[in-house]
Enzyme design. Sequence first.
Site, PDB file in Angstrom:
ATOM      1  N   HIS A  32       8.218  -5.347  10.609  1.00 12.66           N
ATOM      2  CA  HIS A  32       8.895  -6.215  11.590  1.00 12.66           C
ATOM      3  C   HIS A  32       9.933  -5.403  12.351  1.00 12.66           C
ATOM      4  O   HIS A  32      11.000  -5.071  11.822  1.00 12.66           O
ATOM      5  CB  HIS A  32       9.561  -7.416  10.926  1.00 12.66           C
ATOM      6  CG  HIS A  32      10.138  -8.388  11.923  1.00 12.66           C
ATOM      7  ND1 HIS A  32       9.468  -9.509  12.359  1.00 12.66           N
ATOM      8  CD2 HIS A  32      11.315  -8.391  12.600  1.00 12.66           C
ATOM      9  CE1 HIS A  32      10.190 -10.162  13.245  1.00 12.66           C
ATOM     10  NE2 HIS A  32      11.330  -9.509  13.413  1.00 12.66           N
ATOM     11  N   HIS A  34      11.001  -4.267  16.789  1.00  8.85           N
ATOM     12  CA  HIS A  34      10.775  -4.596  18.199  1.00  8.85           C
ATOM     13  C   HIS A  34      10.918  -3.368  19.077  1.00  8.85           C
ATOM     14  O   HIS A  34      11.548  -2.377  18.677  1.00  8.85           O
ATOM     15  CB  HIS A  34      11.809  -5.627  18.681  1.00  8.85           C
ATOM     16  CG  HIS A  34      11.966  -6.816  17.813  1.00  8.85           C
ATOM     17  ND1 HIS A  34      11.038  -7.836  17.758  1.00  8.85           N
ATOM     18  CD2 HIS A  34      12.962  -7.189  16.957  1.00  8.85           C
ATOM     19  CE1 HIS A  34      11.456  -8.766  16.911  1.00  8.85           C
ATOM     20  NE2 HIS A  34      12.620  -8.395  16.405  1.00  8.85           N
ATOM     21  N   TYR A  50      18.822 -14.246  25.817  1.00 15.27           N
ATOM     22  CA  TYR A  50      19.776 -13.146  25.616  1.00 15.27           C
ATOM     23  C   TYR A  50      19.216 -11.895  26.275  1.00 15.27           C
ATOM     24  O   TYR A  50      18.005 -11.790  26.505  1.00 15.27           O
ATOM     25  CB  TYR A  50      20.020 -12.885  24.120  1.00 15.27           C
ATOM     26  CG  TYR A  50      18.804 -12.374  23.369  1.00 15.27           C
ATOM     27  CD1 TYR A  50      18.567 -11.006  23.208  1.00 15.27           C
ATOM     28  CD2 TYR A  50      17.876 -13.254  22.834  1.00 15.27           C
ATOM     29  CE1 TYR A  50      17.437 -10.540  22.536  1.00 15.27           C
ATOM     30  CE2 TYR A  50      16.748 -12.801  22.161  1.00 15.27           C
ATOM     31  CZ  TYR A  50      16.538 -11.455  22.014  1.00 15.27           C
ATOM     32  OH  TYR A  50      15.423 -10.984  21.359  1.00 15.27           O
ATOM     33  N   THR A  78      11.560 -12.703  22.074  1.00 11.39           N
ATOM     34  CA  THR A  78      11.647 -13.722  23.126  1.00 11.39           C
ATOM     35  C   THR A  78      12.221 -13.177  24.428  1.00 11.39           C
ATOM     36  O   THR A  78      11.923 -13.718  25.489  1.00 11.39           O
ATOM     37  CB  THR A  78      12.514 -14.896  22.659  1.00 11.39           C
ATOM     38  OG1 THR A  78      13.781 -14.376  22.216  1.00 11.39           O
ATOM     39  CG2 THR A  78      11.848 -15.652  21.537  1.00 11.39           C
ATOM     40  N   ARG A 125       2.893 -14.841  17.926  1.00 15.25           N
ATOM     41  CA  ARG A 125       4.096 -15.385  17.298  1.00 15.25           C
ATOM     42  C   ARG A 125       4.417 -16.738  17.919  1.00 15.25           C
ATOM     43  O   ARG A 125       4.430 -16.880  19.143  1.00 15.25           O
ATOM     44  CB  ARG A 125       5.256 -14.435  17.531  1.00 15.25           C
ATOM     45  CG  ARG A 125       6.484 -14.734  16.684  1.00 15.25           C
ATOM     46  CD  ARG A 125       7.561 -13.718  16.988  1.00 15.25           C
ATOM     47  NE  ARG A 125       8.626 -13.710  16.003  1.00 15.25           N
ATOM     48  CZ  ARG A 125       9.862 -13.336  16.282  1.00 15.25           C
ATOM     49  NH1 ARG A 125      10.191 -12.926  17.506  1.00 15.25           N
ATOM     50  NH2 ARG A 125      10.795 -13.336  15.355  1.00 15.25           N
ATOM     51  N   TYR A 158       8.434 -18.344  13.284  1.00 17.24           N
ATOM     52  CA  TYR A 158       9.873 -18.129  13.093  1.00 17.24           C
ATOM     53  C   TYR A 158      10.570 -19.475  13.256  1.00 17.24           C
ATOM     54  O   TYR A 158      10.407 -20.146  14.282  1.00 17.24           O
ATOM     55  CB  TYR A 158      10.385 -17.120  14.126  1.00 17.24           C
ATOM     56  CG  TYR A 158      11.799 -16.615  13.863  1.00 17.24           C
ATOM     57  CD1 TYR A 158      12.357 -16.633  12.585  1.00 17.24           C
ATOM     58  CD2 TYR A 158      12.578 -16.110  14.899  1.00 17.24           C
ATOM     59  CE1 TYR A 158      13.643 -16.145  12.358  1.00 17.24           C
ATOM     60  CE2 TYR A 158      13.859 -15.618  14.679  1.00 17.24           C
ATOM     61  CZ  TYR A 158      14.388 -15.648  13.400  1.00 17.24           C
ATOM     62  OH  TYR A 158      15.662 -15.174  13.168  1.00 17.24           O
ATOM     63  N   HIS A 182      11.301 -13.772   7.982  1.00 18.16           N
ATOM     64  CA  HIS A 182      12.619 -13.807   7.333  1.00 18.16           C
ATOM     65  C   HIS A 182      12.771 -14.977   6.344  1.00 18.16           C
ATOM     66  O   HIS A 182      13.791 -15.681   6.351  1.00 18.16           O
ATOM     67  CB  HIS A 182      13.722 -13.846   8.390  1.00 18.16           C
ATOM     68  CG  HIS A 182      13.457 -12.955   9.582  1.00 18.16           C
ATOM     69  ND1 HIS A 182      12.727 -11.787   9.496  1.00 18.16           N
ATOM     70  CD2 HIS A 182      13.807 -13.074  10.897  1.00 18.16           C
ATOM     71  CE1 HIS A 182      12.654 -11.225  10.711  1.00 18.16           C
ATOM     72  NE2 HIS A 182      13.284 -11.979  11.561  1.00 18.16           N
ATOM     73  N   ASP A 258      13.545  -4.967  11.198  1.00 20.43           N
ATOM     74  CA  ASP A 258      14.021  -5.795  12.314  1.00 20.43           C
ATOM     75  C   ASP A 258      14.776  -4.975  13.366  1.00 20.43           C
ATOM     76  O   ASP A 258      15.466  -5.532  14.224  1.00 20.43           O
ATOM     77  CB  ASP A 258      14.888  -6.965  11.838  1.00 20.43           C
ATOM     78  CG  ASP A 258      15.171  -7.961  12.960  1.00 20.43           C
ATOM     79  OD1 ASP A 258      14.278  -8.187  13.784  1.00 20.43           O
ATOM     80  OD2 ASP A 258      16.299  -8.474  13.027  1.00 20.43           O
ATOM     81  N   ASN A 263      20.724  -9.823  18.850  1.00 20.68           N
ATOM     82  CA  ASN A 263      21.551 -11.019  18.625  1.00 20.68           C
ATOM     83  C   ASN A 263      22.531 -10.922  17.479  1.00 20.68           C
ATOM     84  O   ASN A 263      22.957 -11.950  16.965  1.00 20.68           O
ATOM     85  CB  ASN A 263      20.678 -12.257  18.364  1.00 20.68           C
ATOM     86  CG  ASN A 263      20.010 -12.745  19.611  1.00 20.68           C
ATOM     87  OD1 ASN A 263      20.579 -12.619  20.687  1.00 20.68           O
ATOM     88  ND2 ASN A 263      18.817 -13.267  19.478  1.00 20.68           N
TER      89      ASN A 263
HETATM   90  C1  0GY Z   1      14.262 -11.243  15.070  1.00 27.10           C
HETATM   91  C2  0GY Z   1      15.214 -12.315  15.161  1.00 27.10           C
HETATM   92  C3  0GY Z   1      15.795 -12.824  16.268  1.00 27.10           C
HETATM   93  C4  0GY Z   1      15.285 -12.691  17.591  1.00 27.10           C
HETATM   94  C5  0GY Z   1      13.998 -12.781  17.924  1.00 27.10           C
HETATM   95  O1  0GY Z   1      12.250 -12.996  19.386  1.00 27.10           O
HETATM   96  C6  0GY Z   1      13.461 -12.885  19.284  1.00 27.10           C
HETATM   97  O2  0GY Z   1      14.217 -12.850  20.246  1.00 27.10           O
HETATM   98  O3  0GY Z   1      13.074 -12.816  16.989  1.00 27.10           O
HETATM   99  C7  0GY Z   1      16.979 -13.666  16.094  1.00 27.10           C
HETATM  100  O4  0GY Z   1      17.790 -13.776  17.020  1.00 27.10           O
HETATM  101  O5  0GY Z   1      17.161 -14.264  15.002  1.00 27.10           O
HETATM  102  O6  0GY Z   1      13.376 -11.297  14.245  1.00 27.10           O
HETATM  103  O7  0GY Z   1      14.349 -10.316  15.865  1.00 27.10           O
END
Ligand code: 0GY
Length: 306
Positions: A32, A34, A50, A78, A125, A158, A182, A258, A263
């Site tokens: 996991h 990004h 964000y 996201t 997702r 999620y 998570h 992660d 955030n």
């Molecule tokens: C993570 C958790 C977060 C963000 C996202 O897709 C996302 O923006 O998953 C979060 O803010 O808890 O897994 O990266």
Amino acid sequence: MQQLEVTKGWLPFYNKPSKPHFKLPEGAVDAHCHVFGPHDKFPYAPERKYTPCDAPKEALFALRDHLGFSRNVIVQATCHGTDNRALVDALEASNDLARGIASIKLDITDEELLKLHQAGVRGVRFNFVKRLVDFLPKEQLEIIAKRIAPLDWHIVVYFEAEDLPDLWDFFTSLPTIVVVDHMGRPDVSKPVDGPEFSLFVKLMRDNPNIWSKVSCPERLSITGPRALSGEQNAYQDVAPFARYLVEQFPNRVLFGTDWPHPNLKDHMPDDGLLVDYIRQIAPTADLQKQLLVDNPMRLYWPEVAG
Ligand code: 0GY
């Protein structure tokens, strides 16, 4: 590692991660993480909630090597919406050492799905965290689920623990493997055997197609990385939840860093410390190998796992 852009409103990722004391097993997968941007090449989605700091593929691959992982599973976040270009770019540059989880819309064509598959995408997702997305109606998600099932993809979900009762019927009706991000975000001030986490455990116990990432202690912890008894026991308040799942469901758990930790406002984790945390949640070599190698390889590289 070089920080490329100062984040707007959120902490930038920690650019001097320590070398972990824990030596990861050969072939370990960071399941996991990004990639973000770079924004001048891969702009963030207009509907995002964000704006992260840029966290490009080169930095992710350097972190992989520094920590001792062999492979990555890159999850569409996201802030990039359903524009999967940064993800695909990273997958294509990975030399087959990365797989991806995309976010898609109903109007995606079969050809586009196939292209994602060829790039290394193996799932989609569905995000139900209100602060992150305006989520799609369940009827649309059901159609997406039916479209991706024949590709042998899975669905990553999620959500916040308090929303599990409402989402239960939807999750248990999905036709693929379902991987929960998570641990379903438990409130770790509550007991491991209390009603809230027990419901999550029941979800996994009753549904053999449901897996969990035992990731993100840095998001769930109240005590933080060092509060209780030093770095050896970072995020000690989250560890019992993860360890319980690892011991109960050793062949359905995954771990990821992660990175780059979008955030987070209070502290930005040292990814080396997150690797050391694994010893608390998977205390034996067998459990470590299942968590870090066997399970992610079976799910993401079955052709290599055999
Ligand atoms: C993570 C958790 C977060 C963000 C996202 O897709 C996302 O923006 O998953 C979060 O803010 O808890 O897994 O990266």
